[in-house]
Design a protein around this motif. Structure first.
Motif, short mmCIF file in Angstrom:
data_model
loop_
_atom_site.label_atom_id
_atom_site.label_comp_id
_atom_site.label_asym_id
_atom_site.label_seq_id
_atom_site.Cartn_x
_atom_site.Cartn_y
_atom_site.Cartn_z
N MET A 1 0.81 -1.23 0.00
CA MET A 1 0.00 0.00 0.00
C MET A 1 0.84 1.27 0.00
N SER A 2 2.04 1.19 -0.53
CA SER A 2 2.86 2.41 -0.66
C SER A 2 2.24 3.31 -1.72
N ASN A 3 2.57 4.60 -1.67
CA ASN A 3 2.02 5.55 -2.65
C ASN A 3 2.40 5.17 -4.08
N SER A 4 3.61 4.65 -4.26
CA SER A 4 4.04 4.28 -5.62
C SER A 4 3.23 3.12 -6.15
N ASN A 5 2.91 2.15 -5.31
CA ASN A 5 2.11 1.01 -5.76
C ASN A 5 0.66 1.42 -6.01
N LEU A 6 0.14 2.33 -5.20
CA LEU A 6 -1.23 2.80 -5.40
C LEU A 6 -1.37 3.56 -6.72
N SER A 7 -0.31 4.19 -7.14
CA SER A 7 -0.37 4.94 -8.40
C SER A 7 0.04 4.08 -9.59
N THR A 8 0.43 2.82 -9.33
CA THR A 8 0.91 1.95 -10.42
C THR A 8 -0.08 0.86 -10.79
N PHE A 9 -0.68 0.21 -9.79
CA PHE A 9 -1.47 -1.00 -10.04
C PHE A 9 -2.96 -0.72 -10.12
N ASP A 10 -3.62 -1.45 -11.03
CA ASP A 10 -5.06 -1.30 -11.23
C ASP A 10 -5.86 -2.28 -10.39
N LEU A 11 -5.30 -3.44 -10.15
CA LEU A 11 -5.98 -4.47 -9.36
C LEU A 11 -4.99 -5.07 -8.37
#
Length: 581
Positions: free
Chosen positions: A458-468
């Motif tokens: 749930m890092s900011n980078s992963n939230l802005s990268t992954f759709d599902l």
């Protein structure tokens, strides 16, 4: 035994029981050592009666060598020595070199040393549980536990202010013997006297304050705490931002285990691998060979019956074949199956916060209509079944809708990025994510899967990268509280992926739950939240998981039972006295 590798070379060139002529020079070439050293080796093996070495009189007559063991027997003897010396990893390496019949002999011998044993060691009468389990890369700092294995160990080593009883669904005293509140915002807890940490220091309200200060800084489920005040060594007051009548139940969480803060500050990494708590068992060994728990003889509450637990780190496939009281296979009809469903579920969350197609509810709806959860799972086995909720009972009693069959979509958007939660090496949701990617491909949506560590998912980078996101959660013993926390946790994928409208709905419902003192109302409100998230296509539930073991029907041992995490609580095991005729 010295020279065991030399002996193993001999077993490949000589036949057991048959005297064979040879020479020191020939053995020197065979063993790749000097003739002088060969004489030392031969004499040693002869003295230990694993070979016979006979010199013959007369010119030209060669000595005769007779092997008394074959290769499997040599390896079996050596594995036994390693096991008795608690050098388990070395023993399992040797075991893998055996033939299948040799491995079976070792398995039967090894099994006889496992289970519930009564021994006399160091002038003490001890009841010991010994069993094999695969390496789980344990994290035992309560704040960072991520798996049911971690939580189970923390439960044995640490105490919490209160304990939740799953049978009575009541909160029980533990470190705190009493708690009270007049308004639901100010909670006073009174601590028991004389509770000692394993290293000998007495536990005080200062330890409680430090523990919760740390939890608050890490933005855990206790974000509602506004202020903590210690009145003296035995009294502590929590002031909350909002009214919360569920607050005392939150303190039974394994993450809320009370720690001696000075040890954590001295060496946090050491504490994570070799923690010190105040619980019924203390950790005395944690290495590549085993995890050993020994009873805390100064425990302030009821002393457990088991004196020691040895959890042997065995190869994963070996753990499923070994006969011990917590069997994973049924040896005969005298053993009955004990099966328990793990509360919680595997699920897909749609990232409604990220720019892209997932912000479109109609697009999410089309995906959900074509998904077949029966074909999206972590393991193809009878231990998984389709879920519609985090709660297994709801899934078992609710009629499941027929899965629709969608035609390929006219999709020209970007490749969807799927994140699969990884708990540790070898334990992840990659298979389910790949199954999801395959179903998306079948309707014309390209995607790619990446494994992401659960602590970073749930890092900011992963939230802005992954759709599902494909992941899951195993709920705690307090099902309501655990499920409620799961829907709003910043560390799980559900809440951070909601859009602002959805978050607002969940937040309002959470306030209603925590302000209420009626359990029925709380559950009804929780069900509303789950239904809302499903209707918004923010979450798609996949599967529940169950665990099975077998136990003897006439066993004198009591409480050898799986909890909802598939683990046996060592604290509750005891043995009945059996009367002989």
């Amino acid at each position: 035994m010295k020279y065991v590798e030399h002996l193993l070379i001999l077993t490949k060139h000589f036949i057991e029981g048959i005297p064979t002529e040879t020479s020191v020079a020939a053995l020197s070439d065979l063993l790749c050592c000097s003739e002088r050293h060969v004489k030392t080796i031969v004499q040693y093996l002869h003295n230990h009666q694993v070979i016979s070495w006979e010199t013959q009189r007369g010119r030209g007559k060669k000595p005769k060598l007779t092997l008394h063991l074959n290769e499997d027997e040599v390896l079996l003897n050596e594995t036994k020595k390693r096991i008795k010396a608690e050098q388990y990893q070395d023993a399992f390496v040797l075991m893998h070199r055996m033939s299948l019949p040799g491995k079976e002999k070792f398995r039967k011998w090894f099994s006889s040393s496992l289970g519930l044993l009564h021994k006399n060691e160091d002038n003490q009468s001890l009841d010991i549980l010994r069993y094999p389990f695969y390496e789980t890369d344990l994290t035992m700092d309560p704040l960072y536990i991520t798996s049911r294995h971690d939580a189970h160990m923390v439960q044995q080593v640490f105490d919490r202010l209160v304990e939740y009883d799953t049978k009575t669904e009541q909160l029980l005293p533990s470190i705190a013997h009493h708690w009270e509140s007049n308004d639901g915002k100010h909670w006073t807890f009174y601590l028991n006297k004389g509770i000692l940490f394993h290293h000998g220091r007495e536990l005080t309200s200062r330890d409680v304050q430090k523990t919760f200060d740390r939890l608050i800084k890490k933005k855990t489920f206790l974000i509602n705490i506004k202020k903590i005040t210690t009145l003296n060594d035995r009294v502590i007051i929590f002031e909350l931002e909002e009214v919360d009548y569920l607050f005392p139940r939150s303190l039974s969480s394994m993450k809320a285990s009370i720690i001696p803060f000075e040890l954590l500050l001295a060496d946090g990494e050491k504490f994570s691998n070799f923690p010190v708590g105040s619980g019924p068992y203390r950790l005395t060994q944690h290495n590549e060979n085993m995890v050993r728990l020994e009873v805390n003889r100064y425990y302030f509450a009821t002393r457990p019956w088991l004196d020691r637990i040895d959890i042997i780190k065995a190869p994963e496939e070996w753990e499923h074949k070994t006969d011990h009281p917590f069997l994973l296979n049924q040896p005969n009809e005298k053993w009955r199956q004990v099966k328990v469903i793990e509360e919680g579920a595997t699920y897909i969350t749609f990232n409604c916060n990220k720019d892209g197609p997932m912000r479109n509810k109609e697009f999410r709806n089309k995906i959900c209509e074509m998904l077949n959860p029966e074909n999206i799972c972590n393991e193809r086995s009878e231990n998984e079944f389709v879920s519609i909720s985090l709660l297994s009972q709801l899934s078992l009693t609710t009629q499941k809708k027929q899965i629709g069959r969608s035609k390929p979509l006219q999709y020209d958007g970007p490749i969807l990025r799927i994140a699969a939660q990884q708990i540790r090496t070898g334990a992840n949701h990659a298979k389910a994510a790949e199954d999801l990617a395959e179903q998306l491909k079948n309707i014309g949506i390209p995607s790619q899967v990446s494994l992401i560590n659960s602590r970073e998912i749930m890092s900011n980078s992963n939230l802005s990268t992954f759709d599902l996101f494909v992941g899951g959660i195993a709920l705690g013993s307090d099902l309501l509280l655990s499920a409620v926390n799961a829907l709003q946790s910043p560390h799980l994928t559900i809440y951070p992926c909601l859009d602002e409208k959805m978050k607002d709905f969940i937040t309002r419902k959470m306030i209603e739950i925590r302000r209420s003192q009626e359990e029925t109302f709380r559950w009804q409100t929780y069900y509303e939240m789950e239904e809302f998230l499903k209707s918004e296509r923010a979450i798609f539930f996949l599967t529940h998981r169950s665990h099975s073991v077998y136990e003897l029907t006439d066993s004198p041992y009591v409480n050898i039972k799986l909890n909802h995490h598939g683990r046996i609580d060592y604290r509750k095991v005891w043995k009945k006295y059996t009367f002989s005729n």
